[in-house]
Design a protein around this motif. Sequence first.
Motif, PDB file in Angstrom:
ATOM      1  N   PRO A   6      22.550  49.698  41.861  1.00 40.69           N
ATOM      2  CA  PRO A   6      22.161  48.840  40.739  1.00 40.69           C
ATOM      3  C   PRO A   6      22.758  47.442  40.885  1.00 40.69           C
ATOM      4  O   PRO A   6      23.951  47.313  41.191  1.00 40.69           O
TER       5      PRO A   6
ATOM      6  N   MET B 219      22.320  42.972  39.565  1.00 40.23           N
ATOM      7  CA  MET B 219      21.659  41.973  38.720  1.00 40.23           C
ATOM      8  C   MET B 219      20.987  40.912  39.600  1.00 40.23           C
ATOM      9  O   MET B 219      20.587  39.862  39.102  1.00 40.23           O
TER      10      MET B 219
ATOM     11  N   HIS C 203      23.989  38.954  47.650  1.00 38.28           N
ATOM     12  CA  HIS C 203      24.852  38.399  48.699  1.00 38.28           C
ATOM     13  C   HIS C 203      25.371  39.560  49.537  1.00 38.28           C
ATOM     14  O   HIS C 203      25.006  40.727  49.290  1.00 38.28           O
TER      15      HIS C 203
ATOM     16  N   HIS D 124      26.506  42.850  47.788  1.00 38.77           N
ATOM     17  CA  HIS D 124      25.414  43.763  47.443  1.00 38.77           C
ATOM     18  C   HIS D 124      24.866  44.444  48.705  1.00 38.77           C
ATOM     19  O   HIS D 124      24.601  45.642  48.718  1.00 38.77           O
TER      20      HIS D 124
ATOM     21  N   LEU E 202      26.574  47.464  50.016  1.00 37.05           N
ATOM     22  CA  LEU E 202      26.272  48.700  49.280  1.00 37.05           C
ATOM     23  C   LEU E 202      24.933  49.276  49.735  1.00 37.05           C
ATOM     24  O   LEU E 202      24.777  50.488  49.915  1.00 37.05           O
TER      25      LEU E 202
ATOM     26  N   PHE F 128      28.748  51.436  43.887  1.00 36.13           N
ATOM     27  CA  PHE F 128      29.312  50.346  43.095  1.00 36.13           C
ATOM     28  C   PHE F 128      30.382  49.638  43.915  1.00 36.13           C
ATOM     29  O   PHE F 128      30.966  50.233  44.825  1.00 36.13           O
ATOM     30  N   GLY F 129      30.640  48.372  43.573  1.00 36.36           N
ATOM     31  CA  GLY F 129      31.624  47.590  44.317  1.00 36.36           C
ATOM     32  C   GLY F 129      32.975  47.609  43.616  1.00 36.36           C
ATOM     33  O   GLY F 129      33.051  47.558  42.385  1.00 36.36           O
TER      34      GLY F 129
ATOM     35  N   ASP G 220      34.136  44.909  40.915  1.00 40.34           N
ATOM     36  CA  ASP G 220      34.132  45.178  39.472  1.00 40.34           C
ATOM     37  C   ASP G 220      34.854  46.505  39.265  1.00 40.34           C
ATOM     38  O   ASP G 220      34.232  47.529  38.954  1.00 40.34           O
TER      39      ASP G 220
ATOM     40  N   PRO H  83      34.396  48.736  49.256  1.00 46.53           N
ATOM     41  CA  PRO H  83      35.391  47.646  49.242  1.00 46.53           C
ATOM     42  C   PRO H  83      34.791  46.282  48.890  1.00 46.53           C
ATOM     43  O   PRO H  83      33.586  46.062  49.058  1.00 46.53           O
ATOM     44  N   ILE H  84      35.660  45.403  48.453  1.00 44.04           N
ATOM     45  CA  ILE H  84      35.230  44.035  48.101  1.00 44.04           C
ATOM     46  C   ILE H  84      34.861  43.273  49.379  1.00 44.04           C
ATOM     47  O   ILE H  84      35.633  43.268  50.331  1.00 44.04           O
ATOM     48  N   VAL H  85      33.695  42.658  49.361  1.00 43.83           N
ATOM     49  CA  VAL H  85      33.308  41.791  50.484  1.00 43.83           C
ATOM     50  C   VAL H  85      33.670  40.362  50.106  1.00 43.83           C
ATOM     51  O   VAL H  85      33.363  39.904  48.994  1.00 43.83           O
TER      52      VAL H  85
ATOM     53  N   MET I 277      32.945  37.621  47.059  1.00 42.58           N
ATOM     54  CA  MET I 277      31.553  37.189  46.882  1.00 42.58           C
ATOM     55  C   MET I 277      31.078  37.559  45.495  1.00 42.58           C
ATOM     56  O   MET I 277      31.405  38.637  44.979  1.00 42.58           O
TER      57      MET I 277
END
Length: 425
Positions: free
Chosen positions: A172, A174, A178, A181, A184, A290-291, A294, A318-320, A328
């Motif tokens: 999911p 919005m 980038h 996303h 994922l 999910f990332g 958040d 993990p956070i990119v 990002m």
Amino acid sequence: MVTCYIGIGSNLGDRENNIKKALTLLHGCLNTEVEKASAFYETQPQGCPGNAGRFLNAAAKIKTAFSPRELLRQLQSIEKQLGRIRPGKRNSSRSIDLDILFYNNQKISLPSLKIPHPRLRQRAFVLKPLKEIAPETIRSLAKETKIISTLSGMRGFIAKEKAQNMTIGFVPTMGFLHEGHLSLIRQAKKDCDTCVVSIFVNPIQFGPQEDYKKYPRDLEQDSILAKSAGASCVFYPNAKDMYPPDYLTYVNVEKITDYLCGASRPGHFKGVATVVTKLFNIIQPHIAYFGQKDYQQALVIRKMVEDLNMPITIKTMPIVRECDGLAMSSRNAYLTTQERADAVVLYQSLQKAREMVRQGQHDARIIKTAIKTAILKKKTAKIEYISVADARTLEDREVFRQKTLIALAVWIGRTRLIDNIIIEV
Ligand code: AMP
């Protein structure tokens, strides 16, 4: 003479001048004229060494009588004249980069030359300038992606996939996609047969003073990027179908939503939990992605799935980050050049905190003060919260122990950014 599109990039020396000179040299080539050039777009380097400079990117429409191979040789000669050193290291900084994106409608697959450019669909920094001078080309690339905008259409698609025993991965978003996303989506494609990406700017998770209306949107570019990362289709519902006028039902996860973003954005997680429940019901995925960017959101979704017995596995990725460390985010697009430079302080202050803890400082107050001091050195920064918390319950911690979360929400100018790290003591 045939029509070609050229992608142009520079992140070394006088970037603007390099691009202008490249266009002049291209126009001066025998049998070639530049018909149109896009504006120059400032973009972040990708897959690069940490200190690589930002790029300026552009695209040009040319008419040429050169064959594809001759054109390639001409472009390489221009690159050489402008100081490009070949062979350079992959992703190294360069004074100029000239790529053939399209050559008429030809498809070419030689070891040294592939047309259309094979990574064109993965690169927002190419798609954006190209859209300015060839909107119809972008439209036709976007049409390669299956976009489903009705709830019944989505249900029908899933029913067919499940009838063939396909496993469904769901991402999911919005939109305004980038690399975060896309990471994922790639994972979903790796794990599952079918990958559904939703793009829905969910009105009920925005407060009345927040950026719902101006949230960046670009469905065509997103469709191209999503498909090239492995999406089987894009679900693009509209707000009226998701929330008809007689809509009454909400999902509320308690307690862990009292902290961090839940405290500063009342109703936000109720909006998130509700939309994710609806999307889960429509798509019925086996795994949803999910990332960690958040962090609290991922925790809320995990709790909701557990409490409501939803038969879905949640994977947190993990956070990119950009090469300089900034997490990002679609909202990074709001930042001015100065703000973008200042925004890296979120990451830097977290790294500094990690180092202090590593060296034995376990007092949360001292760590928070160090973070605050680092952030407030930037004139554009205003702190919304700095939290040191139990990574599982999100309750405040005074001392670092076991798994501890440091989470930040900081305004850089008029843009709200978040970041976090987990520290294991
Ligand atoms: P958004 O479109 O901002 O709602 O994000 C959609 C999903 O992508 C969420 O699960 C985010 O946590 C995830 N995401 C956003 N930014 C990043 C990032 N930099 N790294 C990893 N995941 C991300």
